[in-house]
Write an enzyme that holds these catalytic residues in place. Structure first.
Site, PDB file in Angstrom:
ATOM      1  N   CYS A 135       0.814  -1.113  -0.065  1.00 49.04           N
ATOM      2  CA  CYS A 135      -0.027   0.002   0.185  1.00 49.04           C
ATOM      3  C   CYS A 135       0.824   1.195   0.097  1.00 49.04           C
ATOM      4  CB  CYS A 135      -0.888  -0.028   1.189  1.00 49.04           C
ATOM      5  SG  CYS A 135      -1.822   1.509   1.569  1.00 49.04           S
ATOM      6  N   CYS A 138      -0.207   4.154   2.196  1.00 46.51           N
ATOM      7  CA  CYS A 138       0.120   3.810   3.821  1.00 46.51           C
ATOM      8  C   CYS A 138       1.487   3.630   4.130  1.00 46.51           C
ATOM      9  CB  CYS A 138      -0.306   2.292   4.491  1.00 46.51           C
ATOM     10  SG  CYS A 138      -1.876   1.751   3.636  1.00 46.51           S
ATOM     11  N   ASP A 139       2.397   3.187   3.325  1.00 45.11           N
ATOM     12  CA  ASP A 139       3.687   2.939   3.566  1.00 45.11           C
ATOM     13  C   ASP A 139       4.864   3.783   2.830  1.00 45.11           C
ATOM     14  OD1 ASP A 139       3.000   1.095   5.164  1.00 45.11           O
ATOM     15  OD2 ASP A 139       3.240  -0.581   3.989  1.00 45.11           O
TER      16      ASP A 139
END
Ligand code: NAP
Length: 307
Positions: A135, A138-139
């Site tokens: 993701c 997200c990361d």
């Protein structure tokens, strides 16, 4: 104390689930939403959603998820954060079990969505979170000013590559063919970006010490192998429906999606499938929300016919 019998239990708190809950409570049904982690489902992994109508400036997936949840709770839907462990959907009273509790309902809306497909290459699980990610929204920030690759050729992969190109020093997009599956508007943006395309290549190995240091690529035309040094690999090769819980109960297609048409009715009376988990052509936030509304309507019809 006798357990409450809900009119509807919704499994999954994404756009399909919370729209089903909103329409359900507004029709006078008692509704419980069971969700694993946070509202929004997979869309919380999307930094910016630009194709959900009504938000001309776009909206973050996380915020849209929260808003959908608030909309349903405002009219009296209940929600609990717990993972469903097993279900019994065959009888008139449906049973849904979490680790701690058993819930009962007259109808169930399955809105569990789909999760990222893995490469299946040796070492993936060990390196997940140590250089392999699923993701970008997200990361991505963990890879600020680093060299990364995105693996895949669909909308998600291109979206991820574009996002990462604003954060990272160098971004490659590795795809197994020489044409992208992503829609034209994404392709146009990609071809104008700094992302370097690596065509006709499969990831066939991971290079690592305690973290990922690169990937082994195999040319799909010539079979030739080469190595590409990387700090991170974002795997974005599609999704797998989250339907394991329903195996042996609800009918599915060969890919594991719950068999249901536009009515969202499954083969099980009183059980409805909404959103990405259902067999359908277009998996989008807006189509998931539409499914949710339809599932609540179908549930209402079912309950009306039942009495
Ligand atoms: P997808 O459209 O199914 O694309 C998956 C990509 O991964 C394809 O390019 C596919 O290659 C490749 N792939 C699949 N299995 C592979 C494997 N084992 N090894 C290597 N490559 C593999 O999946 P997605 O991009 O995650 O999108 C999922 C759904 O969400 C789609 O319906 C998409 O349109 C939608 N979506 C929409 C938006 C938007 O409109 N804003 C954004 C993101 C996602 P091939 O092309 O060779 O098959």
């Amino acid at each position: 104390m006798e357990e409450k019998l809900y009119d509807m239990i919704v499994i999954g708190g994404g756009p399909a689930g919370y729209t089903a809950a909103l329409y359900g409570v507004r029709s006078g049904l008692s509704v419980l939403v069971l969700e694993k982690l946070s509202a929004g489902g997979q869309m919380t992994n999307t930094e910016q959603i630009d194709n959900y109508p009504g938000f001309p400036e776009g909206i973050s997936g996380f915020e849209l998820g929260e808003r959908m949840q608030q909309g349903a709770l405002r009219f009296g839907a209940e929600n609990q954060f717990s993972e469903v462990k097993s279900v019994d959907l065959s009888g008139k009273i449906k049973i849904v079990r979490t680790r701690k509790k058993e819930f009962h309902a007259r109808t169930v809306v399955i809105a569990t969505g789909a999760y990222p497909r893995k490469t299946g290459v040796e070492g993936e699980d060990r390196l997940a979170g140590r250089g392999i990610a699923y993701c970008a929204a997200c990361d991505g920030m963990f890879y600020k000013d680093k060299t990364v690759a995105v693996y895949g050729g669909g909308n998600s992969a291109v979206e991820d590559a574009l996002l990462l190109s604003r954060i990272c020093r160098k971004v490659y997009l590795i795809h197994r063919r020489d044409a992208l599956r992503a829609v034209k508007v994404y392709q146009d943006a990609l071809f104008q970006s700094s992302v370097e395309l690596v065509w006709n290549s499969r990831v066939t190995g991971f290079l690592s010490e305690d973290r990922l240091t690169g990937v082994e690529l195999t040319d799909t035309k010539t079979g030739e192998k080469r190595q590409l040094a990387l700090d991170g690999l974002f795997v974005s090769i599609g999704r797998i429906p989250d339907t394991k819980l329903f195996e042996g109960q609800a009918a599915m297609d060969e890919a594991g999606y719950l068999a249901a048409d536009e009515t969202t009715c499954t083969n099980l009376p009183g059980v409805f499938a909404a959103g990405d988990v259902r067999t359908k052509q277009l998996r989008q936030v807006v189509t998931a929300a539409a499914d949710g509304a339809m599932a609540a309507w179908s549930a209402e019809q079912y309950l009306a016919g039942e009495v």
